[in-house]
Design a protein around this motif. Sequence first.
Motif, PDB file in Angstrom:
ATOM      1  N   PRO A  49      46.796  46.734  33.619  1.00  0.00           N
ATOM      2  CA  PRO A  49      45.961  46.089  34.649  1.00  0.00           C
ATOM      3  C   PRO A  49      44.706  45.464  34.054  1.00  0.00           C
ATOM      4  CG  PRO A  49      45.634  48.456  34.692  1.00  0.00           C
ATOM      5  CD  PRO A  49      46.761  48.196  33.724  1.00  0.00           C
ATOM      6  N   PRO A  50      44.151  44.504  34.766  1.00  0.00           N
ATOM      7  CA  PRO A  50      42.856  43.971  34.332  1.00  0.00           C
ATOM      8  C   PRO A  50      41.770  44.999  34.619  1.00  0.00           C
ATOM      9  CG  PRO A  50      43.437  43.046  36.455  1.00  0.00           C
ATOM     10  CD  PRO A  50      44.606  43.889  36.006  1.00  0.00           C
ATOM     11  N   SER A  51      40.640  44.861  33.938  1.00  0.00           N
ATOM     12  CA  SER A  51      39.483  45.666  34.334  1.00  0.00           C
ATOM     13  C   SER A  51      38.834  44.924  35.504  1.00  0.00           C
ATOM     14  CB  SER A  51      38.508  45.855  33.174  1.00  0.00           C
ATOM     15  OG  SER A  51      38.041  44.613  32.700  1.00  0.00           O
ATOM     16  N   VAL A  52      38.325  45.678  36.462  1.00  0.00           N
ATOM     17  CA  VAL A  52      37.772  45.097  37.681  1.00  0.00           C
ATOM     18  C   VAL A  52      36.388  45.685  37.898  1.00  0.00           C
ATOM     19  CG1 VAL A  52      38.133  44.729  40.157  1.00  0.00           C
ATOM     20  CG2 VAL A  52      40.110  44.981  38.637  1.00  0.00           C
ATOM     21  N   ARG A  53      35.418  44.797  38.150  1.00  0.00           N
ATOM     22  CA  ARG A  53      34.051  45.246  38.367  1.00  0.00           C
ATOM     23  C   ARG A  53      33.421  44.406  39.475  1.00  0.00           C
ATOM     24  NH1 ARG A  53      29.082  43.633  36.793  1.00  0.00           N
ATOM     25  NH2 ARG A  53      29.883  42.005  35.433  1.00  0.00           N
ATOM     26  N   PHE A  54      32.825  45.089  40.426  1.00  0.00           N
ATOM     27  CA  PHE A  54      32.078  44.381  41.461  1.00  0.00           C
ATOM     28  C   PHE A  54      30.785  43.861  40.859  1.00  0.00           C
ATOM     29  CE2 PHE A  54      34.894  46.374  44.432  1.00  0.00           C
ATOM     30  CZ  PHE A  54      34.860  45.575  45.558  1.00  0.00           C
ATOM     31  N   LYS A  80      34.365  40.632  39.143  1.00  0.00           N
ATOM     32  CA  LYS A  80      34.842  40.091  37.880  1.00  0.00           C
ATOM     33  C   LYS A  80      36.116  40.833  37.518  1.00  0.00           C
ATOM     34  CE  LYS A  80      31.533  37.211  36.991  1.00  0.00           C
ATOM     35  NZ  LYS A  80      31.770  35.784  36.883  1.00  0.00           N
ATOM     36  N   LEU A  81      37.111  40.089  37.104  1.00  0.00           N
ATOM     37  CA  LEU A  81      38.365  40.662  36.630  1.00  0.00           C
ATOM     38  C   LEU A  81      38.551  40.171  35.202  1.00  0.00           C
ATOM     39  CD1 LEU A  81      38.985  39.461  39.809  1.00  0.00           C
ATOM     40  CD2 LEU A  81      40.807  41.105  39.441  1.00  0.00           C
ATOM     41  N   PHE A  82      38.918  41.083  34.306  1.00  0.00           N
ATOM     42  CA  PHE A  82      39.113  40.714  32.912  1.00  0.00           C
ATOM     43  C   PHE A  82      40.530  41.078  32.502  1.00  0.00           C
ATOM     44  CE2 PHE A  82      38.943  41.186  28.330  1.00  0.00           C
ATOM     45  CZ  PHE A  82      38.309  40.010  27.958  1.00  0.00           C
ATOM     46  N   CYS A  83      41.298  40.059  32.167  1.00  0.00           N
ATOM     47  CA  CYS A  83      42.699  40.234  31.771  1.00  0.00           C
ATOM     48  C   CYS A  83      42.780  40.245  30.248  1.00  0.00           C
ATOM     49  CB  CYS A  83      43.557  39.101  32.322  1.00  0.00           C
ATOM     50  SG  CYS A  83      43.553  39.021  34.110  1.00  0.00           S
ATOM     51  N   ASP A  84      42.897  41.415  29.681  1.00  0.00           N
ATOM     52  CA  ASP A  84      42.998  41.556  28.239  1.00  0.00           C
ATOM     53  C   ASP A  84      44.340  41.018  27.758  1.00  0.00           C
ATOM     54  OD1 ASP A  84      42.148  42.248  25.731  1.00  0.00           O
ATOM     55  OD2 ASP A  84      41.857  44.371  26.173  1.00  0.00           O
ATOM     56  N   GLY A 137      29.441  49.410  39.076  1.00  0.00           N
ATOM     57  CA  GLY A 137      30.271  48.517  39.874  1.00  0.00           C
ATOM     58  C   GLY A 137      31.720  48.477  39.432  1.00  0.00           C
ATOM     59  N   VAL A 138      32.083  49.262  38.418  1.00  0.00           N
ATOM     60  CA  VAL A 138      33.453  49.278  37.916  1.00  0.00           C
ATOM     61  C   VAL A 138      34.372  49.971  38.924  1.00  0.00           C
ATOM     62  CG1 VAL A 138      34.966  50.221  36.111  1.00  0.00           C
ATOM     63  CG2 VAL A 138      32.768  49.200  35.490  1.00  0.00           C
ATOM     64  N   VAL A 139      35.504  49.335  39.197  1.00  0.00           N
ATOM     65  CA  VAL A 139      36.529  49.958  40.023  1.00  0.00           C
ATOM     66  C   VAL A 139      37.244  50.953  39.106  1.00  0.00           C
ATOM     67  CG1 VAL A 139      38.606  49.608  41.394  1.00  0.00           C
ATOM     68  CG2 VAL A 139      36.774  47.909  41.461  1.00  0.00           C
TER      69      VAL A 139
END
Length: 146
Positions: free
Chosen positions: A80-85, A69-73, A99-101
């Motif tokens: 950068p977006p937040s990225v979580r597997f 999941k990528l979240f573009c604030d 799972g957070v990158v």
Amino acid sequence: MTMGSGGSSIVVPRNFRLLEELERGEKGIGDGTVSYGIDDGDDIYMRSWTGTIIGPHNSVHENRIYQLKLFCDKDYPDKPPSVRFHSRINITCVNHETGVVEPKKFGILAKWQRGYTMEDILVQLKKEMAAPPNRKLVQPPEGTFF
């Protein structure tokens, strides 16, 4: 970013940038082992995205499919977006419990530049999977999620 006449730069607005990324993601990227798209077509702010990475050859990740999941604030692409597997994975830049990158452990997020894209993030994560410290780490059972 685009150069105008006289060397002045024009900043592409957030939504135009995200529309460009959506179009590129829908067309397919490179060899097809990395893809991404928007979660909710009704989200006019285009915040929530899903990414998929097929694990690299000659690694413990080979032939596994990883969902992220990528979240573009509102500050994307300046930040950068937040990225979580979503799929469980064991690599050095991912928090094993959430799972957070972790940006401090993943170069592209740590040194984010406006010109980087979600595609760049996914491609770099795939390279990270194949990197020597990660290519042989014991992985959770396939099909398990955070």
